[in-house]
Design a protein around this motif. Structure first.
Motif: not given
Length: 284
Positions: A56-58, A62-64, A70-74, A189-194
């Motif tokens: 899931t992390l990979a 999260f909101f696209g 996102v995790v490293p930036i946070v 989180a969710r898998l990307p819509d694309m």
């Protein structure tokens, strides 16, 4: 995925001559064609556990925004804020946060190399005798779960525990078909819509490098599985043919289902020997 039924258009016989006159027959009644049932993919496997978390992390968003960014930036933002503000721990806390981030990145990279699954080699469950090689009918679709790299329209992605089907065409080319649905994962989180839709892996008997049976560990469950190593379609590079070996893991909920796949895969292999190995291989 739903198979389209064959055309049900009526047919008309050619006009025929009767005593010099052209007689045009009336319309032929349209024969109703039986509707094929829609293809229903298997229910997703229960998640949870470390591999599901790392996957899931990979691959999650999260909101696209991809979680792997996102995790490293946070974490870096919190570490810097801890250094700049007079908070307890100071440089020690910031160092721990950055070290944890580095460790998480390393563990995730190692998990990605094994496609976020743990495979234990062993005999096919409940196979009390040698499995006779037998080809699947081209219309048969066997429900499976996939771990590994799949492709569509030139895009390649690595997926884990993807619901899908195994089938073999009349040409004996094997097809692994997975369905990506953008559903919520781990509550945030969710898998990307694309990526939503069907993804594929194709394999001819000549591309198979090795076949091993065993079990895969996913979430809190263990499932009978086949580890299939295959050569990818060789790309041309500077006039020389290059190949690389990719691993795919095929899991099922029931051992009998996996036995059907194994029996089909070993038809072109050394069938009798491979079948005996699958039934008599010692437990790990």
């Amino acid at each position: 995925m739903q198979l389209q039924p064959p055309s049900s258009n009526g047919t008309h016989a050619a006009p025929h001559i009767e005593r010099g006159a052209v007689v045009v027959p009336g319309p032929t009644p349209v024969q109703s064609q039986p509707q094929r049932p829609p293809t229903r993919f298997p229910e997703p496997l229960p998640g949870g556990g470390g591999d599901d978390f790392l996957y899931t992390l990979a691959r999650g968003a999260f909101f696209g925004f991809p979680l792997k960014r996102v995790v490293p930036i946070v974490v870096v933002f919190i570490a810097v804020a801890w250094l700049l503000r007079p908070l307890p721990g100071g440089i020690g806390v910031a160092g721990v946060l950055l070290a944890a981030l580095a460790l998480l990145t390393l563990v995730r990279a190692l998990a990605a190399r094994r496609h976020y699954v743990r495979f234990a080699e062993g005999p096919l469950a409940h196979a009390g005798a040698a499995i006779t090689p037998a080809s699947l009918h081209p219309n048969d679709k066997v429900p499976i779960y996939l771990w590994g790299e799949l492709e569509v329209q030139g895009r390649v992605r690595s997926f884990a525990a993807l619901p899908g089907f195994y089938r073999t065409f009349a040409t004996r080319e094997h097809a692994l078909i997975g369905l990506v649905v953008s559903v919520q994962r781990l509550g945030l989180a969710r898998l990307p819509d694309m990526d939503a839709g069907l993804w594929y892996a194709f394999c001819t008997p000549e591309q198979i490098v090795s076949l091993r049976t065993g079990t895969v560990l996913w979430g809190k469950g263990r499932y009978p599985a086949i580890a299939l190593a295959r050569h990818t379609a060789p790309p041309q590079s500077k006039g020389r043919t290059q190949q690389r070996v990719e691993m795919l893991y095929i899991g099922t909920r029931e051992a009998a289902t996996l036995q059907r796949i194994w029996a089909d895969l070993v038809v072109e292999q050394d069938g009798a020997l491979a079948a005996v190995q699958a039934a008599t291989h010692g437990s790990v």
